[in-house]
Write a protein that holds these residues in place. Sequence first.
Motif, PDB file in Angstrom:
ATOM      1  N   GLY A   1     -11.461 -22.214  -8.260  1.00 60.17           N
ATOM      2  CA  GLY A   1     -12.326 -23.153  -8.950  1.00 60.17           C
ATOM      3  C   GLY A   1     -11.755 -23.476 -10.316  1.00 60.17           C
ATOM      4  N   ALA A   2     -12.601 -23.377 -11.327  1.00 62.26           N
ATOM      5  CA  ALA A   2     -12.176 -23.740 -12.673  1.00 62.26           C
ATOM      6  C   ALA A   2     -11.374 -22.637 -13.345  1.00 62.26           C
ATOM      7  N   ALA A   3     -11.368 -21.438 -12.750  1.00 65.69           N
ATOM      8  CA  ALA A   3     -10.754 -20.296 -13.429  1.00 65.69           C
ATOM      9  C   ALA A   3      -9.475 -19.837 -12.741  1.00 65.69           C
ATOM     10  N   ARG A   4      -8.565 -19.333 -13.549  1.00 69.48           N
ATOM     11  CA  ARG A   4      -7.413 -18.620 -12.993  1.00 69.48           C
ATOM     12  C   ARG A   4      -7.708 -17.127 -13.115  1.00 69.48           C
ATOM     13  N   ILE A   5      -7.697 -16.440 -11.971  1.00 64.13           N
ATOM     14  CA  ILE A   5      -7.923 -15.003 -11.954  1.00 64.13           C
ATOM     15  C   ILE A   5      -6.560 -14.327 -11.986  1.00 64.13           C
ATOM     16  N   ILE A   6      -6.381 -13.398 -12.928  1.00 65.16           N
ATOM     17  CA  ILE A   6      -5.130 -12.633 -12.970  1.00 65.16           C
ATOM     18  C   ILE A   6      -5.461 -11.175 -12.684  1.00 65.16           C
ATOM     19  N   THR A   7      -5.016 -10.695 -11.533  1.00 67.11           N
ATOM     20  CA  THR A   7      -5.253  -9.292 -11.176  1.00 67.11           C
ATOM     21  C   THR A   7      -4.142  -8.449 -11.780  1.00 67.11           C
ATOM     22  N   VAL A   8      -4.545  -7.461 -12.590  1.00 67.41           N
ATOM     23  CA  VAL A   8      -3.579  -6.594 -13.272  1.00 67.41           C
ATOM     24  C   VAL A   8      -3.362  -5.350 -12.427  1.00 67.41           C
ATOM     25  N   ARG A   9      -2.171  -5.196 -11.890  1.00 62.98           N
ATOM     26  CA  ARG A   9      -1.839  -4.005 -11.117  1.00 62.98           C
ATOM     27  C   ARG A   9      -1.111  -3.035 -12.038  1.00 62.98           C
ATOM     28  N   ALA A  10      -1.881  -2.267 -12.783  1.00 63.07           N
ATOM     29  CA  ALA A  10      -1.321  -1.251 -13.678  1.00 63.07           C
ATOM     30  C   ALA A  10      -2.423  -0.251 -13.959  1.00 63.07           C
ATOM     31  N   ALA A  11      -2.059   1.019 -14.016  1.00 58.96           N
ATOM     32  CA  ALA A  11      -3.063   2.044 -14.279  1.00 58.96           C
ATOM     33  C   ALA A  11      -3.320   2.202 -15.775  1.00 58.96           C
ATOM     34  N   ARG A  12      -2.299   1.884 -16.582  1.00 61.64           N
ATOM     35  CA  ARG A  12      -2.437   2.121 -18.019  1.00 61.64           C
ATOM     36  C   ARG A  12      -1.890   0.936 -18.803  1.00 61.64           C
ATOM     37  N   ILE A  13      -2.683   0.482 -19.778  1.00 65.16           N
ATOM     38  CA  ILE A  13      -2.172  -0.488 -20.742  1.00 65.16           C
ATOM     39  C   ILE A  13      -2.156   0.248 -22.080  1.00 65.16           C
ATOM     40  N   ASP A  14      -0.988   0.736 -22.450  1.00 60.46           N
ATOM     41  CA  ASP A  14      -0.879   1.581 -23.636  1.00 60.46           C
ATOM     42  C   ASP A  14       0.302   1.126 -24.490  1.00 60.46           C
ATOM     43  N   ALA A  15       0.624   1.945 -25.498  1.00 61.24           N
ATOM     44  CA  ALA A  15       1.660   1.563 -26.456  1.00 61.24           C
ATOM     45  C   ALA A  15       3.008   1.312 -25.790  1.00 61.24           C
ATOM     46  N   SER A  16       3.255   1.968 -24.649  1.00 65.86           N
ATOM     47  CA  SER A  16       4.581   1.811 -24.032  1.00 65.86           C
ATOM     48  C   SER A  16       4.719   0.489 -23.284  1.00 65.86           C
ATOM     49  N   VAL A  17       3.619  -0.204 -22.995  1.00 69.91           N
ATOM     50  CA  VAL A  17       3.730  -1.472 -22.259  1.00 69.91           C
ATOM     51  C   VAL A  17       3.039  -2.641 -22.963  1.00 69.91           C
ATOM     52  N   ALA A  18       2.461  -2.396 -24.149  1.00 75.40           N
ATOM     53  CA  ALA A  18       1.582  -3.403 -24.769  1.00 75.40           C
ATOM     54  C   ALA A  18       2.274  -4.752 -24.971  1.00 75.40           C
ATOM     55  N   ILE A  19       3.487  -4.721 -25.484  1.00 76.17           N
ATOM     56  CA  ILE A  19       4.171  -5.993 -25.775  1.00 76.17           C
ATOM     57  C   ILE A  19       4.510  -6.723 -24.484  1.00 76.17           C
TER      58      ILE A  19
END
Lengths: 184, 117
Positions: free
Chosen positions: B9-27
């Motif tokens: 529809g009007a939205a784009r859904i982005i499914t995040v396949r990651a267990a952790r969003i932390d300092a090692s992957v933030a950027i």
Amino acid sequence: MAAGPPREAPVPGGEPASAASTQVTAAGAAAAPQGPCRAASGRSLTLSVRADPASVRAALVAATDCLARHGVGPEALGRVELALAEALNNIVEHALAGRPGAEIGLTLHCGLPVWLDCELRDDGCPMPGGLLPRGALPLPLPGAGALPEGGFGWFLIRTLAENLRYRREGQTNLLSFRIRLAPA
Amino acid sequence: MELIPEDRGAARIITVRAARIDASVAIRFKDAVRQAAGDWQGPVVLDLSSVTFLDSSGLGALVGAMKLLGPDRPLELAGLTPNVERVLRLTRMDTVFTIHQGAVAAGGAAVRPADAI
């Protein structure tokens, strides 16, 4: 690199006992301590964590695995992991900035099931002015376009932790705090 | 870490396949959100139901991604697990992002997030 499984020592009279150190690095096989984990009440777990984000992640996984195996529930575990993550990240990004080979000593003293005392030591730069940052939220939050993308770390530590203390001993920074595991 | 975009529809859904969003992957995460949003015009919904840990660096990446997308492409969140919800609530960021209850299931219906660890 690997020092084998972590060994925990009893903590007589509340004094930290010397516990064998387990090196935690991103790539090392010792990233998650193997073998029996004895972080029972009155014992301590010591990890040596290299000052890079991937090693911090490995140490958090190792520490929380150990606590989970001793019955710490997911809610308390989440608070412990977040407080430790923020404290470790601050050391990596500030006190030990530019020194990815340096190490952080992390010791958890278990007063299960009620509390967990956490101690972190590093030989990096001292806190500016010798004091911990206030870590206040910028309230009211500014409009979306002006929102800060950082600076929440100390706010989270101060919110989650009790008995927060910092001191400099010679060339060493010592940070300690307590996380309550069960309601007072 | 894998981000899977899907237009609904009007939205784009982005499914995040990651267990952790932390300092090692933030950027990397912030950049991956920008790429997955592409040139979509309209709401962008991040489904975070696989994410069991978020630290302040990961939160900064979420805020940074929202600012990058700008007001015409509001970044919204769905499927918050308890640890992710805690960080947003404590920092009051739950008042900044539109948060959908549950994950975003195929067909657009919200479902209960997977059992969090």
